[in-house]
Design a protein around this motif. Structure first.
Motif, PDB file in Angstrom:
ATOM      1  N   ILE A   1       0.834  -1.206   0.000  1.00 44.09           N
ATOM      2  CA  ILE A   1       0.000   0.000   0.000  1.00 44.09           C
ATOM      3  C   ILE A   1       0.866   1.253   0.000  1.00 44.09           C
ATOM      4  CG2 ILE A   1      -1.616   1.357   1.406  1.00 44.09           C
ATOM      5  CD1 ILE A   1      -2.832  -1.423   2.259  1.00 44.09           C
ATOM      6  N   MET A   2       1.890   1.289   0.864  1.00 39.47           N
ATOM      7  CA  MET A   2       2.768   2.452   0.945  1.00 39.47           C
ATOM      8  C   MET A   2       3.460   2.701  -0.394  1.00 39.47           C
ATOM      9  SD  MET A   2       6.269   3.518   1.418  1.00 39.47           S
ATOM     10  CE  MET A   2       7.114   2.077   1.988  1.00 39.47           C
ATOM     11  N   LEU A   3       3.940   1.643  -1.031  1.00 36.72           N
ATOM     12  CA  LEU A   3       4.630   1.804  -2.305  1.00 36.72           C
ATOM     13  C   LEU A   3       3.672   2.224  -3.419  1.00 36.72           C
ATOM     14  CD1 LEU A   3       7.044  -1.233  -1.972  1.00 36.72           C
ATOM     15  CD2 LEU A   3       7.702   1.190  -2.024  1.00 36.72           C
ATOM     16  N   GLN A   4       2.461   1.657  -3.438  1.00 39.63           N
ATOM     17  CA  GLN A   4       1.461   2.068  -4.430  1.00 39.63           C
ATOM     18  C   GLN A   4       1.114   3.544  -4.264  1.00 39.63           C
ATOM     19  OE1 GLN A   4      -1.570  -0.863  -3.520  1.00 39.63           O
ATOM     20  NE2 GLN A   4      -1.145  -2.008  -5.385  1.00 39.63           N
ATOM     21  N   MET A   5       0.971   3.997  -3.029  1.00 43.90           N
ATOM     22  CA  MET A   5       0.634   5.401  -2.768  1.00 43.90           C
ATOM     23  C   MET A   5       1.737   6.350  -3.226  1.00 43.90           C
ATOM     24  SD  MET A   5      -1.235   5.175   0.946  1.00 43.90           S
ATOM     25  CE  MET A   5      -1.455   6.957   1.051  1.00 43.90           C
ATOM     26  N   ASN A   6       2.926   5.798  -3.417  1.00 41.16           N
ATOM     27  CA  ASN A   6       4.054   6.624  -3.829  1.00 41.16           C
ATOM     28  C   ASN A   6       4.478   6.357  -5.270  1.00 41.16           C
ATOM     29  OD1 ASN A   6       5.212   8.369  -1.485  1.00 41.16           O
ATOM     30  ND2 ASN A   6       4.432   6.482  -0.569  1.00 41.16           N
ATOM     31  N   GLY A   7       3.561   5.762  -6.056  1.00 39.92           N
ATOM     32  CA  GLY A   7       3.780   5.666  -7.486  1.00 39.92           C
ATOM     33  C   GLY A   7       4.485   4.426  -7.989  1.00 39.92           C
ATOM     34  N   PHE A   8       4.713   3.448  -7.135  1.00 33.26           N
ATOM     35  CA  PHE A   8       5.387   2.229  -7.556  1.00 33.26           C
ATOM     36  C   PHE A   8       4.370   1.127  -7.846  1.00 33.26           C
ATOM     37  CE2 PHE A   8       8.414   4.607  -5.012  1.00 33.26           C
ATOM     38  CZ  PHE A   8       9.510   4.632  -5.859  1.00 33.26           C
ATOM     39  N   THR A   9       4.843   0.072  -8.487  1.00 32.77           N
ATOM     40  CA  THR A   9       4.010  -1.085  -8.786  1.00 32.77           C
ATOM     41  C   THR A   9       4.585  -2.283  -8.027  1.00 32.77           C
ATOM     42  OG1 THR A   9       3.602  -0.182 -10.991  1.00 32.77           O
ATOM     43  CG2 THR A   9       3.039  -2.501 -10.643  1.00 32.77           C
ATOM     44  N   PRO A  10       4.095  -2.514  -6.807  1.00 33.00           N
ATOM     45  CA  PRO A  10       4.647  -3.603  -5.996  1.00 33.00           C
ATOM     46  C   PRO A  10       3.894  -4.919  -6.171  1.00 33.00           C
ATOM     47  CG  PRO A  10       3.248  -2.217  -4.654  1.00 33.00           C
ATOM     48  CD  PRO A  10       3.229  -1.638  -6.041  1.00 33.00           C
ATOM     49  N   TYR A  11       4.638  -5.996  -6.021  1.00 33.57           N
ATOM     50  CA  TYR A  11       4.103  -7.353  -6.015  1.00 33.57           C
ATOM     51  C   TYR A  11       4.653  -8.044  -4.772  1.00 33.57           C
ATOM     52  CZ  TYR A  11       3.091  -6.621 -10.969  1.00 33.57           C
ATOM     53  OH  TYR A  11       2.627  -6.129 -12.168  1.00 33.57           O
ATOM     54  N   CYS A  12       3.910  -9.013  -4.233  1.00 36.09           N
ATOM     55  CA  CYS A  12       4.358  -9.739  -3.046  1.00 36.09           C
ATOM     56  C   CYS A  12       4.535 -11.220  -3.337  1.00 36.09           C
ATOM     57  CB  CYS A  12       3.350  -9.590  -1.903  1.00 36.09           C
ATOM     58  SG  CYS A  12       3.268  -7.935  -1.226  1.00 36.09           S
TER      59      CYS A  12
END
Length: 135
Positions: free
Chosen positions: A25-36
């Protein structure tokens, strides 16, 4: 041949699902595309699939590969991906150096420090990041 990394894509490898979700969530809010990925086996498949710019790798993750073996496998592929070792163990910098990793962050995370490190390694993908949005 060096495989190119994908702009703004980050793979988080952590078996603690709540930590992974919070980071995502933190990374998405800052413009990144994260996967887990929650184990080393699914991490390797995911890394091959999305070709991340950054991998945030927890030191203790289950799977048929140890975390050290996973890092060695990624490094041996000569891909242009930065690995950040994330660890709550004592002396994480020593662990990272032994694994030939240049980046390390101590758990529990200082989210501002983590975000600065990720931004220094990987450009974000959205206009949100260009406005400097943060949690």
């Amino acid at each position: 041949c060096i495989m190119m990394r994908s702009r703004g894509i980050i793979v988080i490898v952590d078996d603690h699902r709540h930590s992974c979700d919070a980071l995502k969530i933190m990374l998405q809010m800052n413009g990144f595309t994260p996967y887990c990925a929650h184990d080393t086996d699914s991490a390797l498949v995911l890394i091959d699939s999305v070709k991340p710019a950054v991998i945030l790798l927890d030191y203790c993750v289950p799977g048929s590969l140890s975390t050290v073996a996973l890092a060695n496998e990624i490094l041996s592929r000569k891909i242009s991906t930065e690995i950040i070792l994330a660890s709550g163990v004592s002396n994480p910098a020593e662990k990272a150096a032994a694994m030939k990793l240049r980046h390390v962050i101590q758990k529990p995370f200082d989210y501002d420090k983590l975000l600065r490190l990720v931004r220094s390694l990987c450009p974000a993908t959205t206009a949100l990041a260009e406005r400097g949005s943060a949690i």
